[in-house]
Enzyme design. Structure first.
Site, PDB file in Angstrom:
ATOM      1  N   SER A  72       0.828  -1.210   0.000  1.00 17.88           N
ATOM      2  CA  SER A  72       0.000   0.000   0.000  1.00 17.88           C
ATOM      3  C   SER A  72       0.861   1.259   0.000  1.00 17.88           C
ATOM      4  O   SER A  72       1.978   1.273   0.508  1.00 17.88           O
ATOM      5  CB  SER A  72      -0.920   0.016   1.218  1.00 17.88           C
ATOM      6  OG  SER A  72      -1.662  -1.175   1.284  1.00 17.88           O
TER       7      SER A  72
HETATM    8  N1  SAH Z   1      -0.531  -4.784   3.980  1.00 23.19           N
HETATM    9  C1  SAH Z   1       0.197  -5.183   2.803  1.00 23.19           C
HETATM   10  C2  SAH Z   1      -0.509  -4.834   1.519  1.00 23.19           C
HETATM   11  C3  SAH Z   1      -1.235  -5.983   1.064  1.00 23.19           C
HETATM   12  S1  SAH Z   1      -2.067  -5.931  -0.471  1.00 23.19           S
HETATM   13  C4  SAH Z   1       1.600  -4.660   2.794  1.00 23.19           C
HETATM   14  O1  SAH Z   1       1.983  -3.890   3.679  1.00 23.19           O
HETATM   15  O2  SAH Z   1       2.329  -5.066   1.901  1.00 23.19           O
HETATM   16  C5  SAH Z   1      -3.442  -6.916  -0.003  1.00 23.19           C
HETATM   17  C6  SAH Z   1      -3.152  -8.328   0.362  1.00 23.19           C
HETATM   18  O3  SAH Z   1      -4.387  -8.889   0.761  1.00 23.19           O
HETATM   19  C7  SAH Z   1      -2.662  -9.183  -0.801  1.00 23.19           C
HETATM   20  O4  SAH Z   1      -1.436  -9.746  -0.467  1.00 23.19           O
HETATM   21  C8  SAH Z   1      -3.743 -10.245  -0.965  1.00 23.19           C
HETATM   22  O5  SAH Z   1      -3.250 -11.519  -1.322  1.00 23.19           O
HETATM   23  C9  SAH Z   1      -4.350 -10.254   0.410  1.00 23.19           C
HETATM   24  N2  SAH Z   1      -5.707 -10.788   0.478  1.00 23.19           N
HETATM   25  C10 SAH Z   1      -6.743 -10.619  -0.387  1.00 23.19           C
HETATM   26  N3  SAH Z   1      -7.828 -11.281   0.038  1.00 23.19           N
HETATM   27  C11 SAH Z   1      -7.487 -11.885   1.215  1.00 23.19           C
HETATM   28  C12 SAH Z   1      -8.175 -12.727   2.135  1.00 23.19           C
HETATM   29  N4  SAH Z   1      -9.447 -13.091   1.955  1.00 23.19           N
HETATM   30  N5  SAH Z   1      -7.500 -13.157   3.216  1.00 23.19           N
HETATM   31  C13 SAH Z   1      -6.206 -12.819   3.433  1.00 23.19           C
HETATM   32  N6  SAH Z   1      -5.505 -12.038   2.603  1.00 23.19           N
HETATM   33  C14 SAH Z   1      -6.134 -11.574   1.501  1.00 23.19           C
END
Ligand code: SAH
Length: 221
Positions: A72
């Site tokens: 993000s």
């Molecule tokens: N907080 C992260 C950004 C993540 S992007 C950082 O600092 O890098 C969003 C993430 O949510 C992705 O890796 C995606 O695989 C995950 N995601 C999407 N749906 C999800 C679910 N149902 N359960 C767990 N993770 C999920």
């Protein structure tokens, strides 16, 4: 910032300066919470992205982290955490969507305990690798479908969702402690952050700013 590429595994003065500029920019963007700003000054964001992207790690953009996912944008990380913190401690915190682990690292400096779940196992392994050198004792990672929350560690004082849902998963509301707060991006192409505060059985909702997140998907892979 090209020199950062050769410094991926080590933090450096140069990276600390790039972070200081990022923090100054966050201030001009309206982030006021000094503890959030200090946490973002401490965590070496460039260690969470691929070597070739380290030079952009402190820009105010989302960056690819593989598996069609993104880390993000710093402003959004800061804004979400600042809003969740307002006037209280984060306490026991659940993050949905560990991605590369960056936000979990920032949260670990502000929360008592951080549980983070990620549905893509190889991405979770990478997050674990990224976090290891930082030795943050209060972060626990699990491969799971975060739409179900994390019943084994519930209830949570704070839940932060890093992927956009079309509706708020009931399990997340159920797993909020009394007085707890949940922040989640809601929508498809048109998304907005939604803050939910639990007071007993009442869930007070307030809509915040527009955002753009990857979708919250079902199941693990
Ligand atoms: N907080 C992260 C950004 C993540 S992007 C950082 O600092 O890098 C969003 C993430 O949510 C992705 O890796 C995606 O695989 C995950 N995601 C999407 N749906 C999800 C679910 N149902 N359960 C767990 N993770 C999920």
């Amino acid at each position: 910032m090209a020199g950062l590429t050769s410094m991926r595994r080590a933090d450096s003065t140069q990276a600390a300066r790039a972070r200081a500029r990022m923090v100054e920019r966050l201030r001009t963007q309206g982030i006021r919470d000094e503890r959030v700003l200090a946490a973002m000054q401490s965590i070496p964001r460039h260690l969470f992205v691929e070597e070739g992207l380290a030079y952009s790690a402190y820009d105010d953009t989302a960056l690819p982290i593989g598996f069609q996912q993104t880390i993000s944008q710093p402003y959004v990380v800061a804004r979400m955490i600042e809003t969740l913190r307002a006037g209280r401690e984060l306490g026991r915190t659940l993050e949905i969507g560990a991605g590369c682990g960056y936000q979990a690292a920032v949260l670990s400096l502000l929360a008592a305990d951080v549980y983070t779940v990620e549905r893509i196992r190889p991405l979770l392994d990478r997050a674990r690798e990224n976090l290891r050198p930082l030795r943050l004792p209060n972060v626990r990672l699990k491969c799971a479908d975060g739409a179900l929350g994390l019943a084994e560690a519930a209830p949570f004082d704070t839940i932060i969702v890093a992927a956009a849902a079309l509706g708020v998963p009931q399990a997340l509301k159920d797993q909020l402690a009394p007085g707890g707060r949940l922040m989640i991006p809601v929508g498809g192409n048109d998304q907005r952050l939604l803050l939910i505060e639990r007071q007993g059985q009442v869930f007070r909702e307030s809509w915040c700013e527009p955002v753009r997140f990857v979708p919250l998907l079902i199941g693990t892979e």
